[in-house]
Motif scaffolding. Structure first.
Motif: not given
Length: 498
Positions: A276-301
């Motif tokens: 994976f590589l960070s680089g998306r500025n929009t909501w997208d689960q088709n790469g190149p970045g991994f979405s888990g940082n946001e999806f699994f992050g403590p909600r609303g914190q």
């Protein structure tokens, strides 16, 4: 630099590997392709072969694999986590998996099927075209091996998830070549074993520089050991596991948490990772970045850029099962009172997480990320799992005890090569030892998106008290064939119960 992080290919190469002509816009269809990349003028150079092979890797970082589907199935449908999120209909596709009310239209299962077959289709084209090209022989051999490895990986996901699946090993020439019935699982597994065996002979043992992250012969050998364990071919699995342990040069990190740091990607314990590589500025689960940082992050914190969605929440029973002093817990799970990078504390309760737990293993926070994605790779296989494969394959022998105990020692922060008080004591029955290995896999590989597959393999899927309480039924050992596939392929039949 690791170009595989972006799995770059030209627009034309994507078209060729997908077999589609829409990717470059309608104008492409209206022109005589004298100055465009086409099937007739593409597969000619070494660069062409590399680009086409890179495209096979591309599916690993989409929503059909490690960016959504595999954590939905591998984690949430297992006994280690529950959906979380904002409640109500938030993440309904994950709730359906969580409580085994899975329709044939479920988004997660449909994505997994589609993604695997896209990857397989790209691999099949490479395996048809590259052997006939007049290019650098080393790249030619390597590309063939990469395609064999990745095709095996995608078929392994399919056959474990759905049972019998259509087996395609050449690019289809007509619609009839696509609309074929399901192939018996035993035949699919035979192809997987053949592909991985062939890949071992074609792939190099290691890479350097820009090629870090490509499949190696040791990745293929490790995956073959896992396949053979799944098939209960224990002597064969043990042989392959020993080959990796003794020949790969890989060693375990002293600190378990070091496996999950950006700085250590493709590191000394890693056999293969989704890049994976960070680089998306929009909501997208088709790469190149991994979405888990946001999806699994403590909600609303606010611990991650968009506040955190709080999905994939550790189950209370799973958290309670950690042994005292097991350092893997703090590397894997947010606990109430844990400190965020900005100094605030994890609350005692959160939306979707009444016990205040969260998945921490893939947390990057606001560092090395832009808006909501992360560059943290996902390990597909690492050396610790190979030790556990060896332990399960050889049973309660001195070799088996030493293999599992290396993993246990590291879990408690002890020297890996030195006997300790945390070692399993010789004298366990074969069944007790096997179950100890299963338990160790559960905690060593937690949230690495494979637990549902493990529970199916071991039979725990239908005996787990947590899953029985959630409504798991015998037919849930396989997933429903996507309705969209049944609608277009008259040769397919749905799995019983769906």
């Amino acid at each position: 630099m690791r170009p595989l992080h972006t799995y770059k290919v030209t627009c034309g190469a994507w078209l060729l590997t997908l077999g589609l002509l829409s990717g470059c816009g309608e104008k492409f269809l209206e022109e005589t392709p004298t100055d465009q990349v086409t099937d007739a003028n593409f597969y000619r150079t070494t660069t062409d072969a590399i680009q086409a092979t890179n495209a096979i890797y591309g599916e690993l970082i989409t929503a059909g694999q490690y960016n959504a589907a595999l954590w939905g199935l591998g984690d949430i449908a297992s006994d280690i986590s529950t959906t979380g999120g904002g409640g109500g209909g938030d993440g309904i596709e994950y709730q359906q998996l969580d409580f085994f009310n899975i329709p044939s239209t479920n988004l997660v299962t449909n994505r997994l099927w589609g993604s695997c077959y896209v990857g397989i289709g790209r691999a099949n084209i490479v395996l048809q075209k590259v052997p006939t090209m007049s290019i650098d022989p080393a790249i030619q051999k390597r590309s063939i091996g990469e395609a064999q490895f990745l095709r095996a990986k995608y078929y392994f996901d399919l056959v474990r998830a759905y049972g019998d699946v259509p087996l395609l090993t050449t690019p289809p020439a007509t619609l009839a070549d696509v609309n074929i019935p399901r192939t018996p699982a035993a035949q699919v597994y035979a192809q997987i074993e053949k592909d991985l065996t062939d890949a071992i002979g074609n792939l190099p043992p290691s890479y350097s520089g820009d090629d870090l992250g490509r499949a190696t012969k040791w990745a293929a050998a490790g995956l073959l050991a896992k396949v053979q364990l799944t098939l209960n071919k224990l002597p064969e699995a043990a042989t392959r596991a020993r080959e990796v342990i003794n020949g790969s040069g890989k060693t375990m990190w002293d600190n378990y948490a070091d496996n999950f740091k950006v700085a250590n990607e493709n590191g000394k314990e890693s056999l293969f990772e989704a890049q994976f590589l960070s680089g998306r500025n929009t909501w997208d689960q088709n790469g190149p970045g991994f979405s888990g940082n946001e999806f699994f992050g403590p909600r609303g914190q606010g611990a991650v850029p968009q506040g955190g969605y709080g999905f994939n929440i550790p189950e209370a029973d799973f958290v309670a099962g950690y042994e005292a002093g097991d350092l893997r817990r703090d590397a894997t799970i947010w606990m109430p009172g844990d400190t965020y990078p900005d100094g605030r504390k994890q609350p005692a309760s959160l939306p979707g997480s009444p016990n205040g737990y969260g998945c921490k293993k893939w947390f990057v926070g606001k560092v090395n990320t832009n808006i909501w994605d992360s560059e943290l790779n996902i390990p597909v296989m690492r050396l610790a799992e190979v030790y556990l494969i060896l332990a399960e394959a050889v049973g309660p022998t001195p070799e088996g005890y030493e293999a599992i105990n290396k993993v246990r020692r590291r879990a408690f922060g002890l020297p890996i090569a030195t006997a300790s008080a945390k070692d399993l004591t010789p004298g366990l029955s074969a069944d007790a030892f096997k179950r100890a290995v299963w338990r160790e896999r559960k905690y060593e590989l937690a949230f690495e998106m494979d637990r549902w597959f493990d529970m199916k393999r071991t039979g725990e899927l239908l005996t787990s008290p947590q899953l029985l309480a959630k409504g798991v039924k015998p037919f849930n050992v396989v997933l429903p064939i996507p309705q969209s596939e049944l609608d277009v392929n008259p040769g397919l039949r749905q799995n019983p119960g769906y």
